[in-house]
Design a protein around this motif. Structure first.
Motif, PDB file in Angstrom:
ATOM      1  N   ARG A 132       0.766  -1.622  -0.080  1.00  0.00           N
ATOM      2  CA  ARG A 132      -0.165   0.248  -0.150  1.00  0.00           C
ATOM      3  C   ARG A 132       1.090   1.236  -0.111  1.00  0.00           C
ATOM      4  O   ARG A 132       0.698   1.944  -0.871  1.00  0.00           O
ATOM      5  CB  ARG A 132      -1.051  -0.242   1.313  1.00  0.00           C
ATOM      6  N   SER A 149      -2.936   5.060 -14.032  1.00  0.00           N
ATOM      7  CA  SER A 149      -3.518   3.410 -13.377  1.00  0.00           C
ATOM      8  C   SER A 149      -3.159   2.820 -12.671  1.00  0.00           C
ATOM      9  O   SER A 149      -1.579   1.980 -13.173  1.00  0.00           O
ATOM     10  CB  SER A 149      -4.551   2.449 -14.614  1.00  0.00           C
ATOM     11  N   ALA A 151      -2.230  -0.330  -9.332  1.00  0.00           N
ATOM     12  CA  ALA A 151      -2.751  -1.151  -8.430  1.00  0.00           C
ATOM     13  C   ALA A 151      -1.634  -2.268  -8.460  1.00  0.00           C
ATOM     14  O   ALA A 151      -0.526  -2.485  -7.977  1.00  0.00           O
ATOM     15  CB  ALA A 151      -3.569  -2.189  -9.769  1.00  0.00           C
ATOM     16  N   ALA A 153      -1.209  -6.463  -5.983  1.00  0.00           N
ATOM     17  CA  ALA A 153      -1.492  -8.039  -6.323  1.00  0.00           C
ATOM     18  C   ALA A 153      -0.927  -8.732  -5.191  1.00  0.00           C
ATOM     19  O   ALA A 153       0.837  -8.183  -5.560  1.00  0.00           O
ATOM     20  CB  ALA A 153      -2.252  -8.317  -7.521  1.00  0.00           C
ATOM     21  N   THR A 163      -3.894 -12.189  -7.107  1.00  0.00           N
ATOM     22  CA  THR A 163      -5.330 -12.093  -6.504  1.00  0.00           C
ATOM     23  C   THR A 163      -5.022 -10.319  -6.295  1.00  0.00           C
ATOM     24  O   THR A 163      -3.786  -9.505  -5.619  1.00  0.00           O
ATOM     25  CB  THR A 163      -5.131 -12.870  -4.343  1.00  0.00           C
ATOM     26  N   PRO A 164      -5.538  -9.621  -6.914  1.00  0.00           N
ATOM     27  CA  PRO A 164      -5.759  -8.066  -6.087  1.00  0.00           C
ATOM     28  C   PRO A 164      -5.706  -7.966  -4.778  1.00  0.00           C
ATOM     29  O   PRO A 164      -6.574  -7.868  -3.454  1.00  0.00           O
ATOM     30  CB  PRO A 164      -7.401  -7.884  -7.300  1.00  0.00           C
ATOM     31  N   VAL A 165      -5.398  -6.491  -4.920  1.00  0.00           N
ATOM     32  CA  VAL A 165      -5.244  -6.073  -3.095  1.00  0.00           C
ATOM     33  C   VAL A 165      -6.297  -4.688  -3.134  1.00  0.00           C
ATOM     34  O   VAL A 165      -5.369  -4.064  -4.432  1.00  0.00           O
ATOM     35  CB  VAL A 165      -4.098  -5.520  -2.444  1.00  0.00           C
ATOM     36  N   ASP A 166      -6.392  -4.567  -2.400  1.00  0.00           N
ATOM     37  CA  ASP A 166      -7.500  -3.183  -2.563  1.00  0.00           C
ATOM     38  C   ASP A 166      -6.885  -2.239  -1.603  1.00  0.00           C
ATOM     39  O   ASP A 166      -6.291  -2.662  -0.018  1.00  0.00           O
ATOM     40  CB  ASP A 166      -8.681  -3.698  -1.739  1.00  0.00           C
ATOM     41  N   ALA A 167      -6.666  -1.676  -2.266  1.00  0.00           N
ATOM     42  CA  ALA A 167      -5.621  -0.625  -1.941  1.00  0.00           C
ATOM     43  C   ALA A 167      -5.792   1.261  -2.501  1.00  0.00           C
ATOM     44  O   ALA A 167      -5.667   0.763  -3.435  1.00  0.00           O
ATOM     45  CB  ALA A 167      -3.602  -0.956  -1.824  1.00  0.00           C
TER      46      ALA A 167
END
Length: 167
Positions: A132, A149, A151, A153, A163-167
């Motif tokens: 993060r 963009s 992102a 993962a 696995t995507p990481v919500d950050a």
């Protein structure tokens, strides 16, 4: 060159005989920059369905966003067609499994007699927190476009799953 590299030079001779990348352009054809670890269990192209030329791949210990990573991303965005960045550390990473840089320095000193304290290894056993933080470094870098963009993962070295990481 010493005989220590004979195996890779022989393999290169076979590669040259089958070489098919001539004429490939230096831009990221799919607009992707991938920041991932140097771990040899990671096959960046295969795991993401990419082909040579699709992405710019930046690798270092722990998939950390260092100053050099940021420098490279600036070049990739403005000169090499990068429009999106995926930061992808992995499970069972040595850089995420130690308590601190001090632990790595102590291990190297005790095992090999080399004092590495002049280096920053950027170890962090809070892998998600480090990810993060690194995503925020990219998002807020003054030389990178605001609409880039970005992102994160995590790659599982035991299953191959991203696995995507919500950050």
């Amino acid at each position: 060159m010493s005989g220590a590299f004979d195996d890779v030079l022989e393999a290169n001779a076979a590669y040259v005989a089958e070489f098919r990348l001539k004429g490939l352009q230096p831009v990221a054809a799919r607009g992707l920059a991938l920041v991932t670890c140097m771990d040899s269990r990671i096959e960046p192209l295969d795991m993401l369905g990419l082909q040579p030329g699709d992405a710019k791949i930046l690798r270092n210990a722990g998939a950390r966003v260092t100053d050099d990573t940021l420098r490279t991303l600036v070049l990739a965005v403005y000169l090499l067609g990068v429009e999106r960045v995926l930061v992808l550390p992995h499970t069972r990473c040595k850089m995420a499994s130690v308590a601190s840089d001090e632990e790595v320095h102590d291990t190297i000193l005790a095992t090999h007699g080399v004092d590495t304290r002049s280096l920053e290894f950027k170890t962090d056993n809070d892998q998600l927190g480090a990810l993060r933080h690194d995503l925020e470094r990219i998002r807020h870098h003054p030389l990178l476009p605001k609409g880039l963009s970005v992102a994160g993962a995590i790659y599982d070295v035991d299953s191959g799953k991203v696995t995507p990481v919500d950050a």
